[in-house]
Scaffold this motif. Sequence first.
Motif, PDB file in Angstrom:
ATOM      1  N   GLY A  32       0.793  -1.222   0.000  1.00  0.00           N
ATOM      2  CA  GLY A  32       0.000   0.000   0.000  1.00  0.00           C
ATOM      3  C   GLY A  32       0.824   1.271   0.000  1.00  0.00           C
ATOM      4  O   GLY A  32       2.060   1.244   0.008  1.00  0.00           O
ATOM      5  N   PRO A  33       0.153   2.417   0.022  1.00  0.00           N
ATOM      6  CA  PRO A  33       0.843   3.715  -0.093  1.00  0.00           C
ATOM      7  C   PRO A  33       1.759   4.031   1.083  1.00  0.00           C
ATOM      8  O   PRO A  33       2.678   4.844   0.948  1.00  0.00           O
ATOM      9  N   LEU A  34       1.521   3.407   2.230  1.00  0.00           N
ATOM     10  CA  LEU A  34       2.368   3.660   3.405  1.00  0.00           C
ATOM     11  C   LEU A  34       3.512   2.650   3.533  1.00  0.00           C
ATOM     12  O   LEU A  34       4.294   2.714   4.476  1.00  0.00           O
ATOM     13  N   SER A  35       3.621   1.738   2.563  1.00  0.00           N
ATOM     14  CA  SER A  35       4.598   0.661   2.666  1.00  0.00           C
ATOM     15  C   SER A  35       6.023   1.184   2.750  1.00  0.00           C
ATOM     16  O   SER A  35       6.821   0.730   3.576  1.00  0.00           O
ATOM     17  N   LYS A  36       6.367   2.125   1.900  1.00  0.00           N
ATOM     18  CA  LYS A  36       7.743   2.645   1.881  1.00  0.00           C
ATOM     19  C   LYS A  36       8.082   3.320   3.199  1.00  0.00           C
ATOM     20  O   LYS A  36       9.187   3.142   3.740  1.00  0.00           O
ATOM     21  N   LEU A  37       7.151   4.106   3.737  1.00  0.00           N
ATOM     22  CA  LEU A  37       7.377   4.786   5.014  1.00  0.00           C
ATOM     23  C   LEU A  37       7.520   3.776   6.145  1.00  0.00           C
ATOM     24  O   LEU A  37       8.404   3.895   7.001  1.00  0.00           O
ATOM     25  N   ALA A  38       6.676   2.747   6.136  1.00  0.00           N
ATOM     26  CA  ALA A  38       6.747   1.717   7.182  1.00  0.00           C
ATOM     27  C   ALA A  38       8.063   0.963   7.120  1.00  0.00           C
ATOM     28  O   ALA A  38       8.678   0.673   8.153  1.00  0.00           O
ATOM     29  N   ALA A  39       8.516   0.649   5.904  1.00  0.00           N
ATOM     30  CA  ALA A  39       9.787  -0.070   5.739  1.00  0.00           C
ATOM     31  C   ALA A  39      10.946   0.764   6.263  1.00  0.00           C
ATOM     32  O   ALA A  39      11.846   0.259   6.933  1.00  0.00           O
TER      33      ALA A  39
END
Length: 279
Positions: A32-39
């Motif tokens: 999802g769109p928050l995946s990069k931030l979460a990673a």
Amino acid sequence: MNMFYDMPPYGVYAPTPNQARFIRWSRSFDPGPLSKLAASFCKRLLFPSLSGPLDIETWGLKTRIDPRKNITEKRLMFSPSRFELEEREILATWLKKGDVFVDVGANVGAYSLWAGQFIGQSGRIVAIEPQPGVLGRLRANFALNPHMNTQVFACGAGAAHGLMYLSIGSNNEGGASLATISGGRDEIEVIVRPLLSIVEEARLYRIDALKIDIEGFEDRAMIPFYAEAPSALHPRLLIIERGEKDWVQDLMGVIEKIGYRLLVSTKRNHVFELGTRSD
């Protein structure tokens, strides 16, 4: 052929409960769109406790991943669904049981492992990787999934047989390049072979799909291959890293002249089809 190596079995590098929790949390946002931030957030939490590889399941497969100095392994650990998503979707549609997949610049085997799920044990995977820092984990990932028919060539692909210097970035082991030599302690000498020589040694009579990602050296591997290989060995699907800025020859022109059709250009790769596949 399946080759097993003298290595610790799966689970020896199992993540601690906290490490496993961080990884699950990061992957819960994927793709999802928050995946990069979460990673990115998860990496900051996990890295202080990380001293080596971790054994975790990725795409339902057993994998041994060390993300500390390899961008590919970071993606596989924290956001595997986002890893080369368009390319993987094309391979999932394209490949079938018994197909042959060649992985030039295999890194730790992400593309090969993905392809292996579709071609099965009756298929063939030939992986080419010269960088010793990731080569061990490439072999481990194949050995941990013995249902795949794999063969590893520990060398680079180029125009001729010989030795060349491979430049290895200190922050990204997977970005090692024969095309851009920086000088200094990050250079190592590696064996380089013509791609056709490797294919012939592997006794391949066709290539259903080939992925090449060798950091700007793609032209010097593929153009000699196309000049000498019989048309039966021309890959029917070609995934090639967008390294035009480092190419010294017109690889795109050669590909077009042979008859490839561009399917898509993604952020990282061009994907070509040769003719129309009939099963």
